[in-house]
Design a protein around this motif. Structure first.
Motif, PDB file in Angstrom:
ATOM      1  N   ARG A   2       1.480   1.366   0.073  1.00 17.39           N
ATOM      2  CA  ARG A   2       0.820   0.792   1.239  1.00 17.39           C
ATOM      3  C   ARG A   2      -0.518   0.190   0.836  1.00 17.39           C
ATOM      4  O   ARG A   2      -1.232   0.701  -0.010  1.00 17.39           O
ATOM      5  CB  ARG A   2       0.629   1.848   2.327  1.00 17.39           C
ATOM      6  CG  ARG A   2       1.939   2.325   2.917  1.00 17.39           C
ATOM      7  CD  ARG A   2       1.706   3.236   4.107  1.00 17.39           C
ATOM      8  NE  ARG A   2       1.056   2.522   5.208  1.00 17.39           N
ATOM      9  CZ  ARG A   2      -0.174   2.786   5.638  1.00 17.39           C
ATOM     10  NH1 ARG A   2      -0.916   3.702   5.035  1.00 17.39           N
ATOM     11  NH2 ARG A   2      -0.677   2.113   6.646  1.00 17.39           N
ATOM     12  N   THR A   3      -0.842  -0.904   1.492  1.00 19.22           N
ATOM     13  CA  THR A   3      -2.026  -1.664   1.121  1.00 19.22           C
ATOM     14  C   THR A   3      -3.314  -1.020   1.612  1.00 19.22           C
ATOM     15  O   THR A   3      -4.323  -1.014   0.896  1.00 19.22           O
ATOM     16  CB  THR A   3      -1.927  -3.089   1.690  1.00 19.22           C
ATOM     17  OG1 THR A   3      -0.770  -3.722   1.143  1.00 19.22           O
ATOM     18  CG2 THR A   3      -3.153  -3.908   1.347  1.00 19.22           C
ATOM     19  N   ARG A   4      -3.306  -0.471   2.811  1.00 20.86           N
ATOM     20  CA  ARG A   4      -4.557  -0.066   3.449  1.00 20.86           C
ATOM     21  C   ARG A   4      -5.409   0.877   2.604  1.00 20.86           C
ATOM     22  O   ARG A   4      -6.634   0.673   2.494  1.00 20.86           O
ATOM     23  CB  ARG A   4      -4.293   0.546   4.820  1.00 20.86           C
ATOM     24  CG  ARG A   4      -5.584   0.916   5.567  1.00 20.86           C
ATOM     25  CD  ARG A   4      -5.299   1.275   7.007  1.00 20.86           C
ATOM     26  NE  ARG A   4      -4.748   0.152   7.739  1.00 20.86           N
ATOM     27  CZ  ARG A   4      -4.258   0.235   8.959  1.00 20.86           C
ATOM     28  NH1 ARG A   4      -4.229   1.395   9.574  1.00 20.86           N
ATOM     29  NH2 ARG A   4      -3.792  -0.841   9.577  1.00 20.86           N
ATOM     30  N   TYR A   8      -9.371  -0.307   2.097  1.00 19.89           N
ATOM     31  CA  TYR A   8     -10.216   0.210   3.163  1.00 19.89           C
ATOM     32  C   TYR A   8     -10.464   1.695   2.953  1.00 19.89           C
ATOM     33  O   TYR A   8      -9.566   2.441   2.557  1.00 19.89           O
ATOM     34  CB  TYR A   8      -9.557   0.004   4.526  1.00 19.89           C
ATOM     35  CG  TYR A   8     -10.242   0.756   5.655  1.00 19.89           C
ATOM     36  CD1 TYR A   8     -11.435   0.296   6.191  1.00 19.89           C
ATOM     37  CD2 TYR A   8      -9.700   1.945   6.140  1.00 19.89           C
ATOM     38  CE1 TYR A   8     -12.078   0.999   7.208  1.00 19.89           C
ATOM     39  CE2 TYR A   8     -10.330   2.649   7.162  1.00 19.89           C
ATOM     40  CZ  TYR A   8     -11.519   2.168   7.684  1.00 19.89           C
ATOM     41  OH  TYR A   8     -12.140   2.870   8.683  1.00 19.89           O
ATOM     42  N   LEU A 176      -6.218  -6.539  12.788  1.00 18.22           N
ATOM     43  CA  LEU A 176      -6.479  -5.598  11.709  1.00 18.22           C
ATOM     44  C   LEU A 176      -7.947  -5.627  11.295  1.00 18.22           C
ATOM     45  O   LEU A 176      -8.536  -4.597  10.992  1.00 18.22           O
ATOM     46  CB  LEU A 176      -5.597  -5.932  10.493  1.00 18.22           C
ATOM     47  CG  LEU A 176      -4.157  -5.439  10.585  1.00 18.22           C
ATOM     48  CD1 LEU A 176      -3.335  -5.980   9.429  1.00 18.22           C
ATOM     49  CD2 LEU A 176      -4.111  -3.925  10.598  1.00 18.22           C
ATOM     50  N   TYR A 180     -10.606  -2.438  10.982  1.00 21.37           N
ATOM     51  CA  TYR A 180     -11.425  -2.060   9.837  1.00 21.37           C
ATOM     52  C   TYR A 180     -12.881  -1.855  10.240  1.00 21.37           C
ATOM     53  O   TYR A 180     -13.591  -1.056   9.640  1.00 21.37           O
ATOM     54  CB  TYR A 180     -11.352  -3.136   8.745  1.00 21.37           C
ATOM     55  CG  TYR A 180     -10.036  -3.185   8.005  1.00 21.37           C
ATOM     56  CD1 TYR A 180      -9.493  -2.037   7.442  1.00 21.37           C
ATOM     57  CD2 TYR A 180      -9.334  -4.379   7.859  1.00 21.37           C
ATOM     58  CE1 TYR A 180      -8.291  -2.078   6.755  1.00 21.37           C
ATOM     59  CE2 TYR A 180      -8.123  -4.432   7.173  1.00 21.37           C
ATOM     60  CZ  TYR A 180      -7.612  -3.271   6.619  1.00 21.37           C
ATOM     61  OH  TYR A 180      -6.420  -3.312   5.948  1.00 21.37           O
ATOM     62  N   ASP A 201     -13.387  -7.189   5.350  1.00 24.44           N
ATOM     63  CA  ASP A 201     -12.422  -6.795   6.379  1.00 24.44           C
ATOM     64  C   ASP A 201     -11.365  -7.872   6.597  1.00 24.44           C
ATOM     65  O   ASP A 201     -10.173  -7.577   6.726  1.00 24.44           O
ATOM     66  CB  ASP A 201     -13.143  -6.517   7.700  1.00 24.44           C
ATOM     67  CG  ASP A 201     -13.979  -5.247   7.669  1.00 24.44           C
ATOM     68  OD1 ASP A 201     -13.760  -4.424   6.758  1.00 24.44           O
ATOM     69  OD2 ASP A 201     -14.837  -5.091   8.554  1.00 24.44           O
ATOM     70  N   ALA A 205      -7.499  -7.464   5.762  1.00 19.41           N
ATOM     71  CA  ALA A 205      -6.518  -7.622   6.838  1.00 19.41           C
ATOM     72  C   ALA A 205      -5.465  -8.666   6.473  1.00 19.41           C
ATOM     73  O   ALA A 205      -4.284  -8.516   6.797  1.00 19.41           O
ATOM     74  CB  ALA A 205      -7.223  -8.015   8.134  1.00 19.41           C
ATOM     75  N   GLU A 208      -3.081  -7.055   3.952  1.00 19.79           N
ATOM     76  CA  GLU A 208      -2.201  -6.092   4.614  1.00 19.79           C
ATOM     77  C   GLU A 208      -1.164  -6.793   5.480  1.00 19.79           C
ATOM     78  O   GLU A 208      -0.002  -6.370   5.553  1.00 19.79           O
ATOM     79  CB  GLU A 208      -3.016  -5.116   5.457  1.00 19.79           C
ATOM     80  CG  GLU A 208      -2.145  -4.053   6.110  1.00 19.79           C
ATOM     81  CD  GLU A 208      -2.929  -2.989   6.847  1.00 19.79           C
ATOM     82  OE1 GLU A 208      -2.313  -2.277   7.672  1.00 19.79           O
ATOM     83  OE2 GLU A 208      -4.140  -2.853   6.613  1.00 19.79           O
ATOM     84  N   ASP A 212       2.357  -5.782   4.135  1.00 23.85           N
ATOM     85  CA  ASP A 212       2.924  -4.688   4.933  1.00 23.85           C
ATOM     86  C   ASP A 212       3.552  -5.170   6.236  1.00 23.85           C
ATOM     87  O   ASP A 212       4.631  -4.716   6.615  1.00 23.85           O
ATOM     88  CB  ASP A 212       1.847  -3.646   5.246  1.00 23.85           C
ATOM     89  CG  ASP A 212       1.344  -2.937   4.001  1.00 23.85           C
ATOM     90  OD1 ASP A 212       1.929  -3.162   2.923  1.00 23.85           O
ATOM     91  OD2 ASP A 212       0.367  -2.179   4.091  1.00 23.85           O
TER      92      ASP A 212
END
Length: 252
Positions: A2-4, A8, A176, A180, A201, A205, A208, A212
């Motif tokens: 997962r990217t987040r 972040y 998104l 953030y 951010d 975003a 992501e 994702d």
């Protein structure tokens, strides 16, 4: 993957709020509320957040020439600026850590673990000098992030662009980016740092959304290359905000 977690960390805003509180810009109540918004209830050695704040206050050297609060982020292609093999490094999670500069050069390293029901903090001390961060100015970090983003966009466009399976990918990016930024920054954050956080951010975003939300991994090499620059921008922004609080504090 997962990217987040790679682009972040709640510690960006946590570090800035702690600095604003240390330099008497924000109240204890507002700081506790902001940190709760960032991760839920906080616990430290089985005690509430107030005990963590008390220890930070007692150990922080507010006149240190370096930022009294430093954000440490790490991930693929970017090592954490903690001593290899140290207890703090062993305890480190993908969220990163905060380093509180103490008297006599002692580093107090705060390592959180984020869970669904809240945040648990561990406290480590290291009297040896930590590896030096890049110490980029906000302008330098912004330029690196902007250039890397433009280069990735050129490569993606040359390859035919990404699929647009969402009804409105641009709206998804905006939503998104708003996530953030939650719960926002404390008073007195420099425009330079705020701009850098905002750019990080938006880029985070975008990455992501493509990987994702759209499920398009065709451009992972180009997008993954942005992760380091996003993290570096966040660390540089925190350092700038903290040092500006210091300047205002010493001038008052």
């Amino acid at each position: 993957m997962r990217t987040r977690p790679e682009v972040y960390s709640p510690l960006q805003n946590t570090g800035v709020w702690l600095a604003a509180w240390l330099y008497n810009v924000e109240s204890t109540d507002d700081t506790v509320q902001a940190l709760t918004d960032l991760g839920g209830p906080h616990s430290y050695q089985g005690l509430p957040m107030a005990h963590l704040l008390a220890d930070v206050r007692s150990e922080a050297d507010l006149e240190a020439p370096e930022p009294v609060i430093r954000l440490v982020l790490w991930g693929p292609g970017q090592a954490a600026t903690l001593r290899a093999g140290s207890p703090a490094m062993e305890a480190l999670t993908p969220a990163g850590a905060l380093v509180v500069r103490g008297a006599s050069g002692v580093n107090h390293i705060l390592v959180p673990t984020y869970r669904e029901r809240g945040v648990t903090w561990r406290w480590f001390e290291d009297s040896e000098r930590l590896p030096e961060p890049e110490w980029l100015t906000p302008g330098e970090a912004d330029a690196l992030l902007s250039r890397a983003t433009n280069e990735a966009a050129v490569l993606i466009e040359a390859a035919g662009g990404t699929r647009a399976e969402l009804p409105n990918p641009r709206l998804a990016v905006g939503t998104l980016a708003d996530f953030y930024d939650t719960p926002g920054l404390p008073a007195g954050v420099t425009p330079r740092a705020a701009k850098l956080f905002a750019r990080a951010d938006v880029v985070a975003a975008t990455v992501e959304t493509v990987t994702d939300r759209l499920g398009d991994h065709s451009f992972d090499p180009q997008l993954f290359g942005l992760w380091r620059h996003i993290r570096t921008a966040r660390m540089a922004g925190v350092a700038d905000a903290v040092m500006d609080y210091r300047r205002e504090y010493l001038a008052s």
